[in-house]
Scaffold this motif. Structure first.
Motif, mmCIF file in Angstrom:
data_model
loop_
_atom_site.group_PDB
_atom_site.id
_atom_site.type_symbol
_atom_site.label_atom_id
_atom_site.label_comp_id
_atom_site.label_asym_id
_atom_site.label_seq_id
_atom_site.Cartn_x
_atom_site.Cartn_y
_atom_site.Cartn_z
ATOM 1 N N THR A 45 0.837 -1.205 0.000
ATOM 2 C CA THR A 45 0.000 0.000 0.000
ATOM 3 C C THR A 45 0.873 1.257 0.000
ATOM 4 O O THR A 45 2.071 1.191 0.262
ATOM 5 N N HIS A 46 0.247 2.366 -0.361
ATOM 6 C CA HIS A 46 0.929 3.636 -0.132
ATOM 7 C C HIS A 46 0.139 4.479 0.868
ATOM 8 O O HIS A 46 0.447 5.628 1.112
ATOM 9 N N LEU A 47 -0.915 3.860 1.435
ATOM 10 C CA LEU A 47 -1.718 4.543 2.452
ATOM 11 C C LEU A 47 -1.210 4.084 3.828
ATOM 12 O O LEU A 47 -1.837 3.279 4.516
ATOM 13 N N ILE A 48 -0.057 4.608 4.211
ATOM 14 C CA ILE A 48 0.650 4.105 5.395
ATOM 15 C C ILE A 48 -0.120 4.368 6.685
ATOM 16 O O ILE A 48 -0.209 3.483 7.547
ATOM 17 N N ALA A 49 -0.653 5.567 6.819
ATOM 18 C CA ALA A 49 -1.269 5.966 8.091
ATOM 19 C C ALA A 49 -2.349 4.980 8.515
ATOM 20 O O ALA A 49 -2.512 4.702 9.710
ATOM 21 N N ASP A 50 -3.070 4.441 7.523
ATOM 22 C CA ASP A 50 -4.178 3.541 7.852
ATOM 23 C C ASP A 50 -3.730 2.188 8.369
ATOM 24 O O ASP A 50 -4.453 1.535 9.106
ATOM 25 N N ILE A 51 -2.548 1.756 7.962
ATOM 26 C CA ILE A 51 -2.154 0.397 8.359
ATOM 27 C C ILE A 51 -0.982 0.368 9.344
ATOM 28 O O ILE A 51 -0.642 -0.683 9.879
ATOM 29 N N ASN A 103 12.869 -2.836 8.148
ATOM 30 C CA ASN A 103 13.099 -2.859 9.584
ATOM 31 C C ASN A 103 11.771 -3.056 10.307
ATOM 32 O O ASN A 103 10.701 -2.922 9.703
ATOM 33 N N SER A 104 11.861 -3.354 11.599
ATOM 34 C CA SER A 104 10.617 -3.473 12.364
ATOM 35 C C SER A 104 10.073 -2.065 12.616
ATOM 36 O O SER A 104 10.841 -1.088 12.681
ATOM 37 N N VAL A 105 8.779 -1.991 12.744
ATOM 38 C CA VAL A 105 8.140 -0.686 12.943
ATOM 39 C C VAL A 105 8.636 -0.058 14.256
ATOM 40 O O VAL A 105 8.890 1.159 14.321
ATOM 41 N N ASP A 106 8.831 -0.891 15.290
ATOM 42 C CA ASP A 106 9.332 -0.367 16.570
ATOM 43 C C ASP A 106 10.716 0.243 16.399
ATOM 44 O O ASP A 106 11.000 1.323 16.927
ATOM 45 N N ASN A 107 11.578 -0.459 15.648
ATOM 46 C CA ASN A 107 12.938 0.069 15.418
ATOM 47 C C ASN A 107 12.911 1.376 14.638
ATOM 48 O O ASN A 107 13.689 2.287 14.914
ATOM 49 N N ILE A 108 12.030 1.431 13.661
ATOM 50 C CA ILE A 108 11.940 2.660 12.851
ATOM 51 C C ILE A 108 11.554 3.832 13.753
ATOM 52 O O ILE A 108 12.174 4.898 13.715
ATOM 53 N N ARG A 109 10.561 3.610 14.588
ATOM 54 C CA ARG A 109 10.097 4.690 15.479
ATOM 55 C C ARG A 109 11.209 5.097 16.447
ATOM 56 O O ARG A 109 11.419 6.279 16.708
ATOM 57 N N LEU A 134 8.104 9.052 8.141
ATOM 58 C CA LEU A 134 9.356 8.695 7.451
ATOM 59 C C LEU A 134 9.111 8.459 5.959
ATOM 60 O O LEU A 134 9.900 8.880 5.112
ATOM 61 N N PHE A 135 7.994 7.813 5.686
ATOM 62 C CA PHE A 135 7.621 7.548 4.284
ATOM 63 C C PHE A 135 7.472 8.861 3.519
ATOM 64 O O PHE A 135 7.985 9.021 2.412
ATOM 65 N N ARG A 136 6.769 9.806 4.143
ATOM 66 C CA ARG A 136 6.550 11.099 3.485
ATOM 67 C C ARG A 136 7.878 11.824 3.274
ATOM 68 O O ARG A 136 8.067 12.495 2.258
ATOM 69 N N GLU A 137 8.788 11.634 4.213
ATOM 70 C CA GLU A 137 10.087 12.307 4.094
ATOM 71 C C GLU A 137 10.905 11.702 2.933
ATOM 72 O O GLU A 137 11.462 12.417 2.114
ATOM 73 N N ILE A 138 10.903 10.370 2.903
ATOM 74 C CA ILE A 138 11.702 9.697 1.868
ATOM 75 C C ILE A 138 11.110 9.896 0.479
ATOM 76 O O ILE A 138 11.825 10.138 -0.487
ATOM 77 N N PHE A 139 9.775 9.800 0.415
ATOM 78 C CA PHE A 139 9.133 9.849 -0.904
ATOM 79 C C PHE A 139 8.518 11.213 -1.199
ATOM 80 O O PHE A 139 7.594 11.307 -1.999
#
Lengths: 241, 274
Positions: free
Chosen positions: A185-191, A210-216, A226-231
């Motif tokens: 998906t590209h609708l990250i906030a929802d999932i 990476n794991s979502v916990d590690n990313i945070r 992060l997605f919005r920043e990268i893309f």
């Protein structure tokens, strides 16, 4: 039993001269909910189709549960495509019969129960159903299996926010917890709230896994941020607007 | 798994032909009652089938009704052939290379099983078409059922068969040859569509080009074999006409097997459902 559920090395898929995936190395374990995240054209659907055997890789290797893609891996995978894949003459129950015939892990009564909860009449002809109802039938088909790997290609694209929650709830309450769910998906906030791991794809390459916990923890921000920043869309870069 | 695939392909076939097959039989029967017994040709609308001349008995209304039902009857026949041709193409193209392919190619089966299932289904359509066609004509014929069940008639047939015991064998051999040739025709279509699928764009056009290419290749090979003296070689073999028929069937099976393998190979190794 192979420890990793998905293993790919140097996976490349080109359409003519254009590479949709380019040298992807990725390992995904069992019992995870993984987001395959990226803007349109980043190679998400191509990766899922390669896992299903609907596309053949140009180069590299791809395995599911330690086996190359073939009938054995197909029996482990439950695939929700981004389109309707059934013949006009069929009714939902015909599809349930077909799945029961071909997949040992298909739970017929669960499919009927899901139809009831989704408000679908399984005896109706698919031809007479609305697009939304057909999508519900496909969702019931896919989630009524006790699969090792669920491949869900854009399951919440093109539906309103209420329907998105409904679809995600259906997925989360019905999947086999010993298996892995890969949601593109590209609708990250929802999932984001349901993900264990995130794979960022950009221009056919894995940018981050990476794991979502590690990313945070490491980035100090949500996966969506992060997605919005990268893309972030920049002229001539083909980002997501 | 093949039987399970066949179950769904045959159901799909039935959905397609469930109107047209009964319609052909019913129209045959309707014509039987409208045209009644064969009559001497008197200049009105009539149809000649073998030794029979069919003409509607009755007034102008029956005449017109006869014309309409007869046209409908042959219309259904033409439709049956056309629908069958379209069915053979679409069940393969839509079923394996279109959106339905997303379902069929994710089933835990081998590609050759998918191709074989479509092929068997196409053959079943052909056989049932032939049976329905013959039955519809029989229903239309003014047969005398009492004569038909007359034991003397059957004794006569049995005597004739005893005199020429290989008549039935010839019949089955010709049926086998016809089915082999039909299988080849269907596989040329399947392989053409599979070759067209190898291209990233204009797949339908490339399928048509591949179809003509395969036919030209077939004709060239045929001419080459003839020039190399194959007919003389066949005539010189110490076999009777049955043997010649079986050799023809066997030789037709060579391209059948090659095309089946080529189609299955493309779907296994080159499938690209984009």
């Amino acid at each position: 039993m192979s420890e990793q559920l998905i293993t790919c090395q140097g996976l490349t898929k080109a359409y003519g001269h254009k590479a949709a995936l380019s040298g992807v190395d990725l390992e995904v374990g069992r019992g995870r909910i993984v987001g395959l995240l990226g803007p349109n054209g980043s190679g998400k659907t191509t990766f899922i189709k390669l896992l299903c055997g609907l596309l053949q890789p140009t180069a590299g290797t791809l395995e599911v549960a330690g086996q190359p893609i073939g009938p054995a891996t197909k029996s482990l995978i439950s695939y929700l495509p981004d389109r309707m894949y059934f013949a006009d003459w069929m009714r939902a129950v015909d599809l349930f019969d077909l799945f029961r015939d071909f997949y040992r892990d298909f739970d017929y009564s669960k499919a009927l129960a899901m139809c009831a909860s989704l408000g679908v009449e399984p005896g109706d002809r698919l031809k007479s159903m609305s697009k939304g109802t057909k999508e519900k039938v496909q969702l019931a088909l896919v989630m009524a299996r006790r699969a090792q790997l669920y491949l869900l290609d854009e399951p919440i694209a093109g539906v309103d926010p209420a329907a998105r929650d409904f679809i995600l709830h259906t997925i989360l309450t019905n999947y086999n917890e010993e298996g892995t769910v890969l949601i593109s998906t590209h609708l990250i906030a929802d999932i984001e709230k349901v993900l264990d791991e995130a794979v960022f794809l950009k221009a056919g390459q894995v940018m981050l896994h990476n794991s979502v916990d590690n990313i945070r923890e490491n980035e100090g921000k949500s996966v969506d941020a992060l997605f919005r920043e990268i893309f972030r869309a920049t002229p001539m870069e083909g980002g997501e607007f | 798994m093949l039987l399970k695939l066949l179950k769904y392909d045959l159901r799909s076939m039935w959905k397609q032909f469930r109107v047209i097959w009964p319609a052909a039989l019913i129209l045959g029967l309707v014509n039987r009652f409208i045209f009644g017994a064969p009559t001497i040709y008197d200049g009105s609308f009539s149809l000649v089938v073998g030794n029979y001349t069919f003409a509607p008995n009755g007034g102008a209304f029956t005449q017109w009704l006869g014309v309409i039902t007869m046209f409908l009857f042959f219309g259904v026949f033409v439709a049956m052939v056309l629908v069958s041709f379209i069915f053979v193409i679409t069940r393969f193209y839509k079923g394996l290379l279109g959106d339905e392919g997303y379902l069929m190619h994710t089933l835990p089966v081998r590609s050759w099983q998918l191709v074989l299932s479509k092929l068997v289904c196409a053959l079943v359509v052909t056989v049932v078409n032939a049976i329905v066609g013959v039955l519809a004509l029989v229903l239309m014929m003014p047969l005398n059922w009492t004569e038909l069940f007359d034991t003397e008639l059957w004794r006569m047939i049995l005597r004739a068969l005893a005199k020429h015991p290989d008549t039935l064998l010839y019949f089955f051999e010709f049926c086998a040859l016809f089915l082999t040739v039909f299988t080849l025709g269907a596989l040329v279509l399947y392989l053409s569509m599979s070759i067209g699928h190898l291209f990233s764009s204009r797949r339908v056009l490339m399928s048509v080009v591949a179809y003509f290419g395969l036919n030209i290749l077939g004709s060239t090979l045929n001419n080459l074999i003839n020039r190399l003296g194959f007919p003389r070689w066949l005539a010189g073999l110490p076999v009777n006409s049955h043997g010649e028929l079986w050799i023809s069937i066997g030789l037709t099976l060579i391209p059948v097997v090659l095309m089946f393998l080529a189609t299955s190979w493309i779907l296994t190794h080159k499938l690209n459902l984009e």
